[in-house]
Design a protein around this motif. Structure first.
Motif, PDB file in Angstrom:
ATOM      1  N   TYR A 302       0.959  -1.006  -0.070  1.00  0.00           N
ATOM      2  CA  TYR A 302      -0.135  -0.028   0.154  1.00  0.00           C
ATOM      3  C   TYR A 302       0.996   1.182   0.204  1.00  0.00           C
ATOM      4  O   TYR A 302       1.722   1.380   0.854  1.00  0.00           O
ATOM      5  N   ARG A 303       0.614   2.090  -1.026  1.00  0.00           N
ATOM      6  CA  ARG A 303       1.435   3.422  -1.105  1.00  0.00           C
ATOM      7  C   ARG A 303       1.280   4.298  -0.068  1.00  0.00           C
ATOM      8  O   ARG A 303       0.204   4.785   0.060  1.00  0.00           O
ATOM      9  N   LEU A 304       2.588   4.609   0.705  1.00  0.00           N
ATOM     10  CA  LEU A 304       2.649   5.610   1.595  1.00  0.00           C
ATOM     11  C   LEU A 304       2.422   6.959   0.714  1.00  0.00           C
ATOM     12  O   LEU A 304       3.407   7.350   0.320  1.00  0.00           O
ATOM     13  N   ARG A 305       1.254   7.874   0.783  1.00  0.00           N
ATOM     14  CA  ARG A 305       1.215   8.829  -0.011  1.00  0.00           C
ATOM     15  C   ARG A 305       1.942   9.978   0.826  1.00  0.00           C
ATOM     16  O   ARG A 305       1.929  10.144   1.930  1.00  0.00           O
ATOM     17  N   THR A 306       2.615  10.989   0.089  1.00  0.00           N
ATOM     18  CA  THR A 306       3.337  12.240   0.740  1.00  0.00           C
ATOM     19  C   THR A 306       2.617  13.485  -0.169  1.00  0.00           C
ATOM     20  O   THR A 306       2.866  13.525  -1.184  1.00  0.00           O
ATOM     21  N   LYS A 307       2.118  14.444   0.674  1.00  0.00           N
ATOM     22  CA  LYS A 307       1.773  15.700  -0.023  1.00  0.00           C
ATOM     23  C   LYS A 307       2.792  16.748   0.319  1.00  0.00           C
ATOM     24  O   LYS A 307       3.171  17.046   1.714  1.00  0.00           O
ATOM     25  N   GLU A 308       3.448  17.052  -0.668  1.00  0.00           N
ATOM     26  CA  GLU A 308       4.584  18.074  -0.479  1.00  0.00           C
ATOM     27  C   GLU A 308       3.905  19.483  -0.698  1.00  0.00           C
ATOM     28  O   GLU A 308       2.872  19.859  -1.316  1.00  0.00           O
ATOM     29  N   TYR A 309       4.734  20.481  -0.084  1.00  0.00           N
ATOM     30  CA  TYR A 309       4.527  21.819  -0.076  1.00  0.00           C
ATOM     31  C   TYR A 309       5.828  22.646  -0.235  1.00  0.00           C
ATOM     32  O   TYR A 309       6.953  22.430   0.077  1.00  0.00           O
ATOM     33  N   THR A 310       5.451  23.857  -1.250  1.00  0.00           N
ATOM     34  CA  THR A 310       6.469  24.677  -1.319  1.00  0.00           C
ATOM     35  C   THR A 310       6.624  25.562   0.140  1.00  0.00           C
ATOM     36  O   THR A 310       5.735  25.306   0.992  1.00  0.00           O
ATOM     37  N   PHE A 311       7.648  26.464   0.223  1.00  0.00           N
ATOM     38  CA  PHE A 311       7.597  27.381   1.183  1.00  0.00           C
ATOM     39  C   PHE A 311       6.484  28.170   1.677  1.00  0.00           C
ATOM     40  O   PHE A 311       6.077  28.006   2.639  1.00  0.00           O
ATOM     41  N   TRP A 312       6.021  28.582   0.550  1.00  0.00           N
ATOM     42  CA  TRP A 312       4.759  29.511   0.863  1.00  0.00           C
ATOM     43  C   TRP A 312       3.693  28.679   1.316  1.00  0.00           C
ATOM     44  O   TRP A 312       2.603  29.186   1.885  1.00  0.00           O
ATOM     45  N   GLN A 313       3.349  27.519   0.537  1.00  0.00           N
ATOM     46  CA  GLN A 313       2.256  26.678   0.858  1.00  0.00           C
ATOM     47  C   GLN A 313       2.466  25.985   2.120  1.00  0.00           C
ATOM     48  O   GLN A 313       1.264  25.638   2.861  1.00  0.00           O
ATOM     49  N   SER A 314       3.622  25.820   2.831  1.00  0.00           N
ATOM     50  CA  SER A 314       3.596  25.205   3.945  1.00  0.00           C
ATOM     51  C   SER A 314       3.046  26.116   5.079  1.00  0.00           C
ATOM     52  O   SER A 314       2.699  25.614   6.283  1.00  0.00           O
ATOM     53  N   ILE A 315       3.072  27.302   4.841  1.00  0.00           N
ATOM     54  CA  ILE A 315       2.562  28.368   5.932  1.00  0.00           C
ATOM     55  C   ILE A 315       0.999  28.081   6.544  1.00  0.00           C
ATOM     56  O   ILE A 315       0.696  27.710   7.377  1.00  0.00           O
ATOM     57  N   PRO A 316       0.306  28.342   5.180  1.00  0.00           N
ATOM     58  CA  PRO A 316      -1.345  27.839   5.542  1.00  0.00           C
ATOM     59  C   PRO A 316      -1.569  26.275   6.019  1.00  0.00           C
ATOM     60  O   PRO A 316      -2.355  26.103   6.864  1.00  0.00           O
ATOM     61  N   ALA A 317      -0.583  25.702   5.431  1.00  0.00           N
ATOM     62  CA  ALA A 317      -0.701  23.938   5.871  1.00  0.00           C
ATOM     63  C   ALA A 317      -0.485  23.950   7.419  1.00  0.00           C
ATOM     64  O   ALA A 317      -1.252  23.186   8.180  1.00  0.00           O
TER      65      ALA A 317
END
Length: 440
Positions: A302-317
């Motif tokens: 089963y694939r362990l998914r990874t949601k990646e973020y840019t620097f600016w996307q990581s702030i609201p995340a």
């Protein structure tokens, strides 16, 4: 060595979180020109491990690792320095400042802990992303433990929603069930059709108290043959790529189920129904004395998914993740104070907190735990208990609303009451640890 790594992580975590918390009080006090007499990590009754004085403030590290403090001039705090309060008011003291400034000084530590959690979660999202198992990948459903089956789940169920909310992350299933003050309605796909059932709140409480959520479910693995090693199995017609879907006419999905059934038919023949491409065949296959048929099983990853973020996307995340953790922990607190849930039995002290750290060093896990404990520290401090920031803040807020300041005598009495409450909670929580880890 494992315990030492846990202790080091706990010590570093608390040093960072307490330091940041007290720094919030310190900085806000200095912004308003309030004199800070002491800034300490950990408490220092009778003596300190290390100290120095600069700019009128004594900085130090105490020997009692139960928190930390800043001693703000002209404030009735845990130091209970009543002699100072008898002196004439000086303009650089806490008590000389308007209520709104005093209120901001009181909540500054809480705000700093929340901001630290946001910063850490932003860093985690940017550096490592968010890893999760997607519920939609559970094409074969789940295998449930006995406790979960007692709630109404059946092996092979695919969970569609809980209380109308779709489930995306497998790891969120147990938490979604536990954080509730009422019944839960669950919709699952079972044998190709939707089934709906309700789990009573009382059952969920028992489920939590019995720790039934531990290993509640596992993603199911089909019985797909990777290779055939036994000549007898080859002669019976088994081939690589076959998927076993039934044994002696009984259909199953999970490979583990077949292992148990084959063990019940040692040294005998069984009828295996296999799917091969677009066709289905029923084969008579011998089982050896060890309960094996001489095949290896294809691993289903089963694939362990990874949601990646840019620097600016990581702030609201990071902000969203902080908000989610705060909401979840607040829901847990609400359940703890309800006697009918008996969740007060789950309160833990330093041993319980230390036990959540892994025995092997992992930076991602360490920072994640730091952010979580920082939120706990913020929420616990905002509770309106005298002696905690929330207690000080509530009295100041009362003054801001009514225009009447509580007397020093009242604040001193409240401080004693608050410290007694905190001491009782500490004894109870750490007593729970001793009972759980060394007696039970």
């Amino acid at each position: 060595m494992d315990i030492l790594i846990k202790v080091i992580q706990l010590f570093l975590c608390f040093t960072l979180l307490v330091g940041i918390h007290e720094l919030g009080h310190f900085l806000m006090a200095r912004v308003f020109g309030i004199r800070v007499e002491k800034f300490y990590i950990f408490f220092d009754p009778w003596f300190s491990l290390f100290k120095f004085k600069r700019g009128g403030t004594e900085y130090g590290v105490g020997w009692l690792p139960l928190g930390g403090y800043v001693k703000i001039a002209g404030m009735i705090d845990e130091s209970l320095d009543t002699e100072q309060m008898k002196q004439p008011v000086r303009p650089d003291e806490f008590r000389a400042k308007p209520a709104w400034q005093r209120f901001l000084v009181m909540i500054a530590g809480i705000v700093m802990n929340i901001l630290l959690a946001v910063a850490i979660y932003c860093g985690i999202c940017y550096t490592w992303g968010e890893k999760y198992f997607a519920n939609e990948d559970a094409v074969y459903g789940y295998t449930f433990n006995t406790a979960a089956q007692g709630l109404g789940f059946e092996n092979g169920d695919k969970i569609i929603s809980i209380d109308g909310e779709p489930i995306d992350d497998v790891n969120a299933i147990a938490m979604t069930l536990l954080l509730t003050e009422s019944d839960r309605t669950v919709v699952v796909e079972r044998d190709g059709r939707e089934e709906r059932f309700t789990i009573p709140f009382e059952q969920l409480v028992d489920f939590r108290r019995s720790k039934g959520y531990e290993e509640m479910l596992m993603l199911r693995t089909p019985f797909r043959i990777d290779s055939v090693a036994s000549p007898a199995a080859l002669d019976a017609g088994l081939r690589a790529g076959d998927e076993v879907v039934a044994l002696n006419g009984e259909r199953h999905i999970e490979f583990a189920e077949y292992v148990g059934l084959l063990a019940d038919h040692k040294s005998s023949d069984v009828q295996l129904t296999v799917v091969r491409g677009d066709s289905t065949a029923v084969l008579t296959v011998p089982v050896n004395a060890d309960g094996k048929i001489g095949v290896t099983v294809a691993r289903h990853d089963y694939r362990l998914r990874t949601k990646e973020y840019t620097f600016w996307q990581s702030i609201p995340a990071g902000i969203r993740r902080t908000g989610s953790v705060i909401a979840n922990y607040w829901e847990q607190l609400k359940l703890i104070v309800q006697p009918k849930t008996q969740m007060y039995e789950e309160l833990g002290g330093f041993i319980a907190i230390g036990s959540i750290f892994p025995s092997a060093w992992n930076w991602q896990d360490f920072w994640s735990k730091c952010a979580f404990i920082s939120i706990i520290l913020a929420i616990m401090n905002i509770l309106p208990i005298p002696g905690l920031d929330g207690g000080h803040a509530i009295f100041t807020l009362w003054e801001m609303i009514t225009g009447r300041k509580p007397s020093d005598r009242f604040l001193e009495a409240a401080q004693y009451v608050g410290l007694a409450i905190i001491l009782v909670l500490l004894v109870y929580a750490n007593g729970n640890d001793i009972y759980r880890f060394f007696i039970k």
